[in-house]
Design an enzyme around this catalytic site. Structure first.
Site, mmCIF file in Angstrom:
data_model
loop_
_atom_site.group_PDB
_atom_site.id
_atom_site.type_symbol
_atom_site.label_atom_id
_atom_site.label_comp_id
_atom_site.label_asym_id
_atom_site.label_seq_id
_atom_site.Cartn_x
_atom_site.Cartn_y
_atom_site.Cartn_z
ATOM 1 N N ASN A 15 0.853 -1.188 0.000
ATOM 2 C CA ASN A 15 0.000 0.000 0.000
ATOM 3 C C ASN A 15 0.897 1.250 0.000
ATOM 4 O OD1 ASN A 15 -1.403 2.259 1.103
ATOM 5 N ND2 ASN A 15 -3.049 0.916 1.732
ATOM 6 N N HIS A 18 0.999 6.243 1.895
ATOM 7 C CA HIS A 18 1.723 7.195 2.735
ATOM 8 C C HIS A 18 2.920 7.841 2.047
ATOM 9 C CE1 HIS A 18 -1.224 6.710 5.687
ATOM 10 N NE2 HIS A 18 -1.040 5.410 5.732
ATOM 11 N N HIS A 51 -5.608 3.659 -1.492
ATOM 12 C CA HIS A 51 -6.914 4.045 -0.934
ATOM 13 C C HIS A 51 -7.213 5.476 -1.366
ATOM 14 C CE1 HIS A 51 -9.508 4.363 3.018
ATOM 15 N NE2 HIS A 51 -10.184 4.709 1.941
ATOM 16 N N ARG A 53 -9.335 8.220 -0.707
ATOM 17 C CA ARG A 53 -10.293 8.642 0.320
ATOM 18 C C ARG A 53 -11.133 9.790 -0.209
ATOM 19 N NH1 ARG A 53 -8.802 6.643 5.746
ATOM 20 N NH2 ARG A 53 -10.466 7.989 6.456
ATOM 21 N N ARG A 57 -6.885 12.911 1.183
ATOM 22 C CA ARG A 57 -5.791 13.346 2.067
ATOM 23 C C ARG A 57 -4.439 12.784 1.645
ATOM 24 N NH1 ARG A 57 -7.219 10.116 7.594
ATOM 25 N NH2 ARG A 57 -9.214 11.132 7.252
ATOM 26 N N GLU A 78 -8.742 0.605 -2.840
ATOM 27 C CA GLU A 78 -9.548 0.694 -1.609
ATOM 28 C C GLU A 78 -10.400 1.938 -1.693
ATOM 29 O OE1 GLU A 78 -7.313 0.912 1.964
ATOM 30 O OE2 GLU A 78 -6.317 -0.980 1.585
ATOM 31 N N THR A 109 -8.241 3.669 8.659
ATOM 32 C CA THR A 109 -9.494 2.907 8.635
ATOM 33 C C THR A 109 -9.710 2.208 9.980
ATOM 34 O OG1 THR A 109 -9.015 2.522 6.320
ATOM 35 C CG2 THR A 109 -10.812 1.256 7.277
ATOM 36 N N GLU A 159 -11.140 -9.262 3.283
ATOM 37 C CA GLU A 159 -9.859 -8.896 3.890
ATOM 38 C C GLU A 159 -10.109 -8.745 5.381
ATOM 39 O OE1 GLU A 159 -7.230 -6.262 1.891
ATOM 40 O OE2 GLU A 159 -6.399 -5.486 3.768
ATOM 41 N N HIS A 202 -3.636 -4.485 7.881
ATOM 42 C CA HIS A 202 -3.755 -3.282 8.710
ATOM 43 C C HIS A 202 -2.826 -3.379 9.907
ATOM 44 C CE1 HIS A 202 -5.213 0.484 10.310
ATOM 45 N NE2 HIS A 202 -5.859 0.635 9.164
ATOM 46 N N HIS A 225 1.743 1.278 5.884
ATOM 47 C CA HIS A 225 2.362 2.299 6.727
ATOM 48 C C HIS A 225 3.742 1.887 7.226
ATOM 49 C CE1 HIS A 225 2.806 4.619 10.559
ATOM 50 N NE2 HIS A 225 2.449 5.595 9.743
HETATM 51 N N1 PXP Z 1 -5.911 -3.098 4.195
HETATM 52 C C1 PXP Z 1 -6.859 -2.141 4.274
HETATM 53 C C2 PXP Z 1 -8.238 -2.490 3.847
HETATM 54 C C3 PXP Z 1 -6.538 -0.831 4.695
HETATM 55 O O1 PXP Z 1 -7.501 0.108 4.777
HETATM 56 C C4 PXP Z 1 -5.209 -0.530 4.993
HETATM 57 C C5 PXP Z 1 -4.833 0.871 5.372
HETATM 58 O O2 PXP Z 1 -5.058 1.724 4.299
HETATM 59 C C6 PXP Z 1 -4.254 -1.550 4.883
HETATM 60 C C7 PXP Z 1 -4.634 -2.832 4.506
HETATM 61 C C8 PXP Z 1 -2.815 -1.311 5.179
HETATM 62 O O3 PXP Z 1 -2.654 -0.940 6.511
HETATM 63 P P1 PXP Z 1 -1.269 -0.373 7.005
HETATM 64 O O4 PXP Z 1 -1.007 0.866 6.236
HETATM 65 O O5 PXP Z 1 -1.497 -0.146 8.460
HETATM 66 O O6 PXP Z 1 -0.239 -1.442 6.738
#
Ligand code: PXP
Length: 254
Positions: A15, A18, A51, A53, A57, A78, A109, A159, A202, A225
């Site tokens: 992901n 960030h 994602h 949003r 952001r 996402e 989230t 998920e 997550h 992240h």
């Molecule tokens: N999966 C989903 C559905 C999420 O919303 C997120 C955060 O955007 C992640 C995975 C990844 O989470 P993290 O950034 O904490 O690794």
């Protein structure tokens, strides 16, 4: 659109939200999340997750257009289950759409999608996306009612939210953490038995990924992240390579 491989080894979706968070902090055009996605791909990411949003952001519309055009691994978009996002997904045709709950004031989230409480609307919402060839993933808490509802409305994937597990680990509440892991393990089995492909994500880090990666019903982890943070110190390729090693070591038969 690239096919996914549900029967293959555990996949890592990276992901890149960030990277865009850092870019948007200054209103510059760097660092570019698409550049990060291409680098992640080279470093072994099996997919890219972004994602979009409602408040834009981090990821913005142009990032989604460029990701869809430039990456060669599957794109997992996402988004909230709202008409604006449905139109964007239909425009770009990501490999998968992952529906998440979204609240403006949240930092990230929080909690899973209430599929059980909103199933009639969600069934209608996903129909055109599925007809357009997007795989439908629903981000849910590890609860039987949510998983059963996801299967009932015809989702392809659930998920499982690992945020509570990771928070409990960080807080040192190890008994509660292990109970949450048991819950995730049971729900991964429950979802697989219901015919769903199982993903998880997550909050995962090198410290928390192994017990999740060891769950053989799970086909894909989505991690953002921590990898982007770790990339500050060792580069994105190095951070991804170590995460892959942690995942593969946990998945290897003992
Ligand atoms: N999966 C989903 C559905 C999420 O919303 C997120 C955060 O955007 C992640 C995975 C990844 O989470 P993290 O950034 O904490 O690794």
């Amino acid at each position: 659109m690239s096919p996914t491989n549900p029967d293959g080894p555990l996949r890592l979706g990276v992901n890149i939200d960030h990277v865009a968070t850092v870019r948007n902090a200054r209103g510059t055009d760097y660092p570019d999340p698409v550049k990060a996605a291409l680098l992640a791909e080279q470093a072994g990411a099996d997919g890219i997750t972004a994602h979009l949003r409602e408040d834009r952001r981090h990821i913005v519309d142009d990032d989604i257009a460029r990701l869809a055009a430039q990456i060669s691994v599957p794109l997992n978009l996402e988004m909230a289950a709202i008409p604006e996002m449905q139109a964007i997904a239909l425009q770009h045709g990501p490999n998968a759409v992952c529906l998440v709950p979204e609240r403006r004031a949240e930092r990230t989230t929080e909690g899973g999608l209430d599929v059980a409480g909103d199933s009639a609307r969600l069934r209608g919402f996903i129909a055109p996306l599925a007809a357009a060839g997007c795989r439908i993933s629903l981000f849910v808490a590890p609860e039987p009612a949510q998983i059963d509802a996801a299967a009932a409305i015809g989702a392809d994937i659930v998920e499982l939210h690992t945020g509570a597990y990771c928070d409990l680990h960080l807080e040192g509440r190890l008994k509660a953490r292990d109970a949450e892991l048991d819950r995730i393990r049971a729900m991964a089995g429950h979802a697989a038995d219901a015919g769903l492909e199982v993903h998880a994500g997550h909050g995962l880090t090198y410290d928390t990924v192994a017990p999740i990666a060891a769950m053989t019903q799970i086909a894909e982890l989505n991690i953002g992240h921590f990898l982007i943070a770790e990339a500050l110190f060792r580069g994105l390729g190095g951070a991804i390579a170590e995460m892959r090693q942690c995942m593969d070591a946990a998945r290897a038969p003992s």
